[in-house]
Design a protein around this motif. Structure first.
Motif, PDB file in Angstrom:
ATOM      1  N   VAL A 214      -2.804   7.852   1.438  1.00 33.59           N
ATOM      2  CA  VAL A 214      -4.152   7.279   1.319  1.00 33.59           C
ATOM      3  C   VAL A 214      -5.167   8.192   1.998  1.00 33.59           C
ATOM      4  CG1 VAL A 214      -5.609   5.291   1.872  1.00 33.59           C
ATOM      5  CG2 VAL A 214      -3.214   4.933   1.219  1.00 33.59           C
TER       6      VAL A 214
ATOM      7  N   MET B   7      -5.958   0.685   7.872  1.00 34.96           N
ATOM      8  CA  MET B   7      -5.715   0.344   6.481  1.00 34.96           C
ATOM      9  C   MET B   7      -6.416  -0.959   6.118  1.00 34.96           C
ATOM     10  SD  MET B   7      -3.976   1.582   3.816  1.00 34.96           S
ATOM     11  CE  MET B   7      -2.412   2.360   4.256  1.00 34.96           C
TER      12      MET B   7
ATOM     13  N   PHE C 212       0.823  -1.198   0.000  1.00 30.66           N
ATOM     14  CA  PHE C 212       0.000   0.000   0.000  1.00 30.66           C
ATOM     15  C   PHE C 212       0.868   1.263   0.000  1.00 30.66           C
ATOM     16  CE2 PHE C 212      -2.542  -3.282   2.088  1.00 30.66           C
ATOM     17  CZ  PHE C 212      -3.741  -3.189   1.403  1.00 30.66           C
ATOM     18  N   ARG C 213       0.290   2.357  -0.435  1.00 33.76           N
ATOM     19  CA  ARG C 213       0.945   3.651  -0.305  1.00 33.76           C
ATOM     20  C   ARG C 213       1.065   4.006   1.184  1.00 33.76           C
ATOM     21  NH1 ARG C 213       0.805   7.518  -4.580  1.00 33.76           N
ATOM     22  NH2 ARG C 213      -0.010   6.659  -6.535  1.00 33.76           N
TER      23      ARG C 213
ATOM     24  N   SER D  92     -13.243   5.478   6.384  1.00 37.79           N
ATOM     25  CA  SER D  92     -12.401   6.553   5.859  1.00 37.79           C
ATOM     26  C   SER D  92     -11.964   7.488   6.977  1.00 37.79           C
ATOM     27  CB  SER D  92     -13.146   7.338   4.781  1.00 37.79           C
ATOM     28  OG  SER D  92     -13.448   6.535   3.664  1.00 37.79           O
TER      29      SER D  92
END
Length: 237
Positions: A157, A195, A151-152, A176
């Motif tokens: 994100v 995440m 993942f970034r 979120s």
């Protein structure tokens, strides 16, 4: 004295939808080179050529009598060909699966279990997990190729989720917000949990809803024009 045996190998292929079509695929060309009787279909994707003993797509040994024998059966009959060190650790089987890929578009998302997980999953779901091995991978690009792994950074994100409402919609508001909040802390377990929750929520989202939000995003970017798109992308980098 160790004597190396060389023999023709009949490989198998996987026709995944992301593979290159027909003669554009190196996989099809390699199979054709080893099997002149093989006919390439220009509308068929030829994604992967497998060289190994995996049950899903096993290779075969061409014998001098015109018949074939599975590579695994051949190894069982000739265990000395693997060498003592390999045989002692892995038994009468290859410890790797060699593949050639011809990639036309993005592959599916993959998550590989570690060795302990693989053994448990194989024992519990043998119809889904065909063997008890983990799947570490080494990729060598023969042509220009882009690959994404992991993942970034969570801060990036969080920036995407803050600025791109369509992404926030498909991930879900509460998840979120959890990730955005976690990105502002130094709590690594909390960040990993946030995440994971966001990714799980996205993967479980209804496909029709994802498509509709993606269409909204595309339309919005088109309305922004080139300058607006560059501005949005720059702000999220």
């Amino acid at each position: 004295m160790f004597v190396l045996t060389v023999f023709p190998l009949k490989c198998s292929i996987q026709n995944y939808a992301w593979g290159k079509l027909g003669h554009e695929s190196e996989v099809a060309s390699l199979l054709k080179a080893s099997d002149p009787a093989f006919q390439i279909d220009e509308s068929t994707p030829y994604a992967e050529l497998w060289m190994g003993t995996h049950i899903n797509c096993p290779s075969k040994v061409r014998t001098g009598r015109g018949s074939t024998l599975s590579l695994k059966d051949w190894i069982i009959q000739h265990p000395d060909q693997l060498g003592d060190a390999v045989t002692k650790r892995f038994g009468n089987d290859l410890p790797f699966l060699f593949k050639v890929l011809s990639v036309n578009k993005s592959l599916s998302v993959q998550a590989h279990p570690n060795k302990v997980q693989a053994e448990k999953l194989h024992a519990k779901f043998p119809e889904l997990y065909k063997d008890n091995n983990h799947k570490p991978e080494l990729a060598i690009a023969l042509t220009p190729f882009k690959a994404m792994c992991g993942f970034r950074p969570i801060q990036q994100v969080a920036e995407f989720l803050s600025r791109i409402e369509e992404l926030r919609a498909v991930v879900g508001g509460p998840t979120s917000c959890k990730l955005i909040s976690a990105s502002k802390t130094m709590d690594m377990p909390l960040q990993r949990e946030a995440m994971k929750d966001c990714f799980t929520s996205l993967m479980n989202q209804e496909s029709d809803f994802v498509k509709s939000e993606l269409k909204l995003l595309i339309n919005r970017l088109q309305d922004l024009g080139n300058y607006g798109v560059r501005l949005l992308v720059h702000s999220c980098q």
